[in-house]
Design a protein around this motif. Sequence first.
Motif, PDB file in Angstrom:
ATOM      1  N   LEU A 370       0.837  -1.195   0.000  1.00 45.12           N
ATOM      2  CA  LEU A 370       0.000   0.000   0.000  1.00 45.12           C
ATOM      3  C   LEU A 370       0.872   1.246   0.000  1.00 45.12           C
ATOM      4  O   LEU A 370       1.817   1.348   0.793  1.00 45.12           O
ATOM      5  N   ALA A 371       0.556   2.181  -0.882  1.00 39.99           N
ATOM      6  CA  ALA A 371       1.203   3.492  -0.881  1.00 39.99           C
ATOM      7  C   ALA A 371       0.208   4.518  -0.360  1.00 39.99           C
ATOM      8  O   ALA A 371      -0.972   4.484  -0.702  1.00 39.99           O
ATOM      9  N   VAL A 372       0.685   5.431   0.502  1.00 40.10           N
ATOM     10  CA  VAL A 372      -0.153   6.477   1.081  1.00 40.10           C
ATOM     11  C   VAL A 372       0.343   7.810   0.549  1.00 40.10           C
ATOM     12  O   VAL A 372       1.526   8.161   0.727  1.00 40.10           O
ATOM     13  N   VAL A 373      -0.528   8.552  -0.123  1.00 40.99           N
ATOM     14  CA  VAL A 373      -0.153   9.832  -0.721  1.00 40.99           C
ATOM     15  C   VAL A 373      -1.122  10.902  -0.247  1.00 40.99           C
ATOM     16  O   VAL A 373      -2.202  10.621   0.264  1.00 40.99           O
ATOM     17  N   GLY A 374      -0.721  12.145  -0.429  1.00 38.35           N
ATOM     18  CA  GLY A 374      -1.556  13.272  -0.059  1.00 38.35           C
ATOM     19  C   GLY A 374      -0.688  14.483   0.194  1.00 38.35           C
ATOM     20  O   GLY A 374       0.546  14.390   0.260  1.00 38.35           O
ATOM     21  N   PRO A 375      -1.292  15.669   0.338  1.00 44.16           N
ATOM     22  CA  PRO A 375      -0.526  16.897   0.572  1.00 44.16           C
ATOM     23  C   PRO A 375       0.283  16.813   1.859  1.00 44.16           C
ATOM     24  O   PRO A 375      -0.031  16.038   2.773  1.00 44.16           O
ATOM     25  N   SER A 376       1.324  17.625   1.953  1.00 41.23           N
ATOM     26  CA  SER A 376       2.154  17.653   3.150  1.00 41.23           C
ATOM     27  C   SER A 376       1.323  18.108   4.348  1.00 41.23           C
ATOM     28  O   SER A 376       0.528  19.047   4.252  1.00 41.23           O
ATOM     29  N   ARG A 530       7.734  10.305  -3.349  1.00 45.25           N
ATOM     30  CA  ARG A 530       7.514  10.564  -4.767  1.00 45.25           C
ATOM     31  C   ARG A 530       6.298   9.761  -5.219  1.00 45.25           C
ATOM     32  O   ARG A 530       6.038   8.672  -4.717  1.00 45.25           O
ATOM     33  N   LEU A 531       5.571  10.297  -6.183  1.00 43.19           N
ATOM     34  CA  LEU A 531       4.358   9.632  -6.621  1.00 43.19           C
ATOM     35  C   LEU A 531       4.661   8.330  -7.363  1.00 43.19           C
ATOM     36  O   LEU A 531       3.765   7.504  -7.566  1.00 43.19           O
ATOM     37  N   SER A 532       5.904   8.140  -7.755  1.00 45.15           N
ATOM     38  CA  SER A 532       6.261   6.881  -8.402  1.00 45.15           C
ATOM     39  C   SER A 532       6.047   5.696  -7.460  1.00 45.15           C
ATOM     40  O   SER A 532       5.828   4.571  -7.910  1.00 45.15           O
ATOM     41  N   SER A 533       6.095   5.939  -6.142  1.00 46.45           N
ATOM     42  CA  SER A 533       5.823   4.867  -5.183  1.00 46.45           C
ATOM     43  C   SER A 533       4.406   4.331  -5.360  1.00 46.45           C
ATOM     44  O   SER A 533       4.144   3.149  -5.135  1.00 46.45           O
ATOM     45  N   ALA A 534       3.473   5.215  -5.753  1.00 45.06           N
ATOM     46  CA  ALA A 534       2.091   4.782  -5.968  1.00 45.06           C
ATOM     47  C   ALA A 534       1.979   3.852  -7.162  1.00 45.06           C
ATOM     48  O   ALA A 534       1.172   2.919  -7.168  1.00 45.06           O
ATOM     49  N   LEU A 535       2.780   4.085  -8.192  1.00 47.17           N
ATOM     50  CA  LEU A 535       2.724   3.235  -9.375  1.00 47.17           C
ATOM     51  C   LEU A 535       3.274   1.841  -9.093  1.00 47.17           C
ATOM     52  O   LEU A 535       2.870   0.874  -9.733  1.00 47.17           O
ATOM     53  N   ARG A 536       4.189   1.736  -8.108  1.00 46.05           N
ATOM     54  CA  ARG A 536       4.753   0.425  -7.782  1.00 46.05           C
ATOM     55  C   ARG A 536       3.865  -0.351  -6.822  1.00 46.05           C
ATOM     56  O   ARG A 536       4.029  -1.555  -6.654  1.00 46.05           O
ATOM     57  N   ARG A 539      -2.050  -1.106  -4.149  1.00 49.51           N
ATOM     58  CA  ARG A 539      -3.149  -0.198  -3.892  1.00 49.51           C
ATOM     59  C   ARG A 539      -2.593   1.130  -3.386  1.00 49.51           C
ATOM     60  O   ARG A 539      -1.462   1.207  -2.878  1.00 49.51           O
ATOM     61  N   VAL A 540      -3.405   2.188  -3.516  1.00 50.37           N
ATOM     62  CA  VAL A 540      -3.005   3.534  -3.112  1.00 50.37           C
ATOM     63  C   VAL A 540      -4.082   4.110  -2.205  1.00 50.37           C
ATOM     64  O   VAL A 540      -5.282   4.024  -2.508  1.00 50.37           O
ATOM     65  N   LEU A 541      -3.651   4.678  -1.075  1.00 48.51           N
ATOM     66  CA  LEU A 541      -4.552   5.400  -0.177  1.00 48.51           C
ATOM     67  C   LEU A 541      -4.250   6.889  -0.334  1.00 48.51           C
ATOM     68  O   LEU A 541      -3.118   7.332  -0.087  1.00 48.51           O
ATOM     69  N   VAL A 542      -5.261   7.654  -0.746  1.00 51.61           N
ATOM     70  CA  VAL A 542      -5.123   9.097  -0.912  1.00 51.61           C
ATOM     71  C   VAL A 542      -5.793   9.776   0.270  1.00 51.61           C
ATOM     72  O   VAL A 542      -6.985   9.557   0.533  1.00 51.61           O
TER      73      VAL A 542
END
Length: 580
Positions: A370-376, A530-536, A539-542
């Motif tokens: 799982l990759a977790v992304v979002g604003p700082s 980096r958003l490239s972690s989401a591509l690897r 699933r992605v949690l935003v």
Amino acid sequence: MSREPGGSPANRPVRRALLRDPRLLVRLGLWSAVEAAPALVIGLAVARAIDDGFAAGRPATGFAWLALLGGAWLVAAAGARQVVLAVAAIAEPFREDLLGHVVESALNQATASVRDTGSRAVARSNLQVELARDAFASVVMVARSFVFTSVGVLLGLATLIPQVLVLVLPPFVTGLGLFLLSLPALARRQRSFLLADERTAASVAAMAGGLRDIAACGAQERVARAVGVRVAEQAAAARALARMTALRTLSLAVGAWLPVLLVLAGAPWLMAQGTGTGTGTILGALAYVSQSLAPALGNLVQGLAVSGVRLRVSLERILGDDCPGSRPAAARVRGRDGSAELRGVTFAYGPHAEPVVTALDLSVPDGDHLAVVGPSGIGKSTLAALLTGGLLPGAGRVTVGGVPAHRLDPADRVLIPQEAYVFRGSLLENLTYLARTPGNPEGTAEVEAAVAAIGLRRLVDRVGGYSAEIRPGMLSAGERQLVALCRAYLASARLVILDEATCHLDPAAEARAEEAFARRGGTLIVIAHRLSSALRARRVLVMDGARVWLGGHGDLLASCPLYADLVGHWTPSDMQEQMS
């Protein structure tokens, strides 16, 4: 905390630091003897320069003795430099031992639901550990100086005029005894002062953090009175500590300056003891007492009264029964696997603060990526802390492997933060710290495989192999992250959380590390730098405040405007660089 019979927990780290490497003690002793050379020859040189030289009409002899004394000071200067280096070599590992204990205690408190962990752990690590290290070094310096100077003076007096010891030793021993008897009371006063200081700091910090609420509720006077009580308590403790200086003054008067008066008053008796006892001999005896023995006792009294008491109290605060870290933590439970689950989790940094996480439901099955992304600042690191049990939710529950996160055995999960920790020790000890058999050379094949997977071979060769000693300052931020990543890779934990743990690596190194963890097995959660972690990731949690989205990369592009906007900031060249 268990105590040794007749001993104290505060004594153990001191003994361990002094006995860790006996060669350092031998080195310190030899250089201390060199540094104490003037204490041995000062009185003899003065006496012979006067009686055998200038008073006898032989100025060349007088200047020769003074030159000998000057040479002793030059030798002592060289010895003093080496003494400082030897003390530093003993004191720095002592500091690292204490800091390791503080970190372990803070983690135990966090996972045992002990409140106010952060402020007290920070106070111990930032203040008390540094106080203890500085105090320990000071105590070692003054103690060995006192011993070697006193021995030198007594030998010099015995050589010059043995009868003077009758006048010097009794008051000297009496003054030293008075001071040593006062040390327990000094320790109690110092301890009370430190406790009052800590309470004052905590109350002021709480007041500063709630100024807006205090003003809104009109509670200024009540809070001011509460903080004022703490300030008054600290002031009273400081005055009580200051009153103890009277005993130190009395000890110095008896032990350091009364011998001077006795030598002066007893000069006729000393000169009548035999031939060859002239004015120079009396002046030499006075030089021994006033220029060497009195300063040595003064430094000991000042050093032990301030640094010695501070060392004892600081160690008791760090290691003793009243240290929160010594409270028994809740029993740790092994999880069944690396799965993680959050149900209705809400968390805010304070009772009146806006929630960082609100009613979050999340299931991460064992083996997920799982990759977790979002604003700082949106709460990604807070989520990582909740999953590891470092933070407790205000509402809802967090489980890992079916066990409440704060009660999970640390061996079942590992978190690598943005600022990776490397301790002073061998590279192998750093890499295998979390492994089942830390530092075991039999695991070299496993270590080699991890080094190859993470991409650490160049660093291993640069530092000189696995047995080479490393320090944080000799590694770059990226190299420290690689060491921490390899350490996590070798751990037995089924859940690995990388909280921007690759932010100091280039995109290729980051991709290599994340792919290595994906192949390693277990559950991998990446707080994406980096958003490239989401591509690897699978699933992605935003995260976007109170709203979250969960899905694959393609699904989120279509359903999550924030994710589409984040991806839209990439140019084709960025995409190629990140994924290459």
